[in-house]
Enzyme design. Structure first.
Site, PDB file in Angstrom:
ATOM      1  CB  THR A 298     -36.503   2.697 -14.974  1.00  0.00           C
ATOM      2  OG1 THR A 298     -35.300   2.602 -15.752  1.00  0.00           O
ATOM      3  CG2 THR A 298     -37.710   2.378 -15.841  1.00  0.00           C
TER       4      THR A 298
ATOM      5  CB  CYS B  44     -29.524  -2.386 -19.258  1.00  0.00           C
ATOM      6  SG  CYS B  44     -31.027  -2.197 -18.282  1.00  0.00           S
TER       7      CYS B  44
ATOM      8  CB  CYS C 221     -30.442  -5.674 -20.876  1.00  0.00           C
ATOM      9  SG  CYS C 221     -31.553  -5.997 -19.487  1.00  0.00           S
TER      10      CYS C 221
ATOM     11  NE  ARG D 227     -32.591   1.767  -8.530  1.00  0.00           N
ATOM     12  CZ  ARG D 227     -33.565   2.431  -9.122  1.00  0.00           C
ATOM     13  NH1 ARG D 227     -33.556   3.776  -9.111  1.00  0.00           N
ATOM     14  NH2 ARG D 227     -34.557   1.816  -9.734  1.00  0.00           N
TER      15      ARG D 227
ATOM     16  CB  CYS E  91     -30.312  -3.734 -15.181  1.00  0.00           C
ATOM     17  SG  CYS E  91     -31.496  -5.025 -15.636  1.00  0.00           S
TER      18      CYS E  91
ATOM     19  CB  CYS F  70     -28.398  -7.291 -18.016  1.00  0.00           C
ATOM     20  SG  CYS F  70     -28.310  -5.499 -17.760  1.00  0.00           S
TER      21      CYS F  70
END
Length: 357
Positions: free
Chosen positions: A35, A39, A43, A68, A70, A73
């Site tokens: 993805t 996190c 999370c 990137r 999340c 969270c």
């Protein structure tokens, strides 16, 4: 002395995200290759497959690795930040601290009373409605100490009767309006850190408590300081709390090695001696329980030193995290061993790369 700093192995960290273990907050972040998102350990998102994750010590490292943060969270924000769904309510509380809120009011705002209750219990150690009551009492105490009459204070702080105000004041502070005018409460506020929210308490006499909000002994510590200083404890702000928040932020930024805060280190003669010796342990270094025992003139009191460390009410500022075993290994820390590891590693890195020490 150099402490042995070891981060969890892959299996430990992966199990932490499977368990959504928020206690590992601050020790690492998990990045998901499929993805491109990273996190916090706790999370609530779906647990990724083992082969699809990699771990980073910090959010900055994960970002540098091309991941990137999340949106659920929010790993780049301090743990304990007010979530977006609660922001409107917090703003309304600040705008009118004397208002009486009902569950119906929360529902009208589109909030679940149960969800609000849980958030306040987690972050303030009290229910939403208990928080409101203590805020009103804190507001009343401020007005009484500025010389306002009792009747006006009762109405202005949201009470419907003078007797109800007196009863509530006595319940929460143990004092009457007259005695409140002559005394001074201990005020407590939250501050956010990379290792989770902390609670700070103090008054004109100085800072008397700084603890991580999830510490199990926190209610006992509040009970102790209330009895020790014979003062009520109420939510509120104070210059010493503002100063503590600023200096703690600088510490975590790696730009402050020493604190210049007025401290209340009241305890037994032995406790005060130990705590003052803790203040002498240099930033980025460690001492052992045995060394401390020798320094305080009690060479066989290593166990007592350990207990006194556990009774320290001022985490980070009175650096009990810098005390390790004689063999250099870490052991025992009221805020959690993972935090102790993080703090020592943070100081070691800051001393080497940023602080002009």
């Amino acid at each position: 002395m150099n402490a042995t700093i070891t981060l969890p192995d892959f299996e430990t960290m992966y199990q932490a995200i499977v368990d959504r273990d928020a206690a590992m907050e601050g020790l690492f972040v998990v990045a998901v290759k499929t993805t491109g998102i990273f996190c916090r350990p706790g999370c609530k998102a779906k647990t990724p497959k083992r082969e699809n994750v990699e771990f980073f010590a910090t959010a900055d490292e994960a970002s540098a690795g091309g991941y990137r943060p999340c949106k659920r969270c929010r790993p780049t924000e301090p743990a304990g930040s007010v979530p977006a769904w609660l922001t409107k309510l917090i703003e309304a509380l600040e705008a009118d601290p004397s208002r009486r809120w009902t569950n119906a009011d929360l529902t009208t705002m589109g909030l679940s009373p149960i969800r609000v209750r849980r958030w306040f219990q987690m972050h303030y150690r009290m229910t939403f409605h208990a928080y409101l009551r203590t805020r009103r009492i804190g507001l009343a105490v401020d007005m009484l100490q500025t010389g306002q009459d009792v009747t006006s204070v009762a109405w202005d702080s949201g009470y419907e009767s003078l007797s109800g105000f007196r009863d509530s004041l006595r319940k929460w502070t143990g004092q009457t309006p007259t005695s409140i005018k002559q005394g001074e409460p201990i005020l407590v506020d939250r501050l956010l850190t990379p290792l989770g929210p902390m609670l700070a308490a103090g008054s004109d006499a100085g800072l008397c408590l700084l603890e991580f909000a999830d510490r199990k002994m926190l209610p006992k510590q509040f009970e102790r300081i209330s009895k020790l200083f014979a003062q009520p404890i109420l939510p509120g702000t104070h210059p010493v709390l503002t100063l503590a928040a600023e200096q703690i932020q600088q510490y975590f930024d790696g730009t402050r090695a020493e604190f210049t805060l007025p401290l209340r280190l009241d305890g037994t003669s032995f406790q005060e001696t130990v705590w003052n010796n803790l203040l002498e342990i240099p930033y980025g270094q460690t001492s052992s329980y045995k060394q401390l025992a020798q320094q305080v003139g009690k060479p066989n009191a290593s166990r007592a030193i350990g207990r006194t460390n556990g009774d320290n009410r001022l985490a980070i500022v009175v650096p009990c995290h810098r005390v390790v075993r004689s063999d250099g290994h870490l052991c025992g820390y009221a805020g959690g061993l993972w935090r102790k590891k993080w703090l020592l590693e943070h100081e070691r890195k800051a001393k080497q790369t940023q602080l002009p020490l």
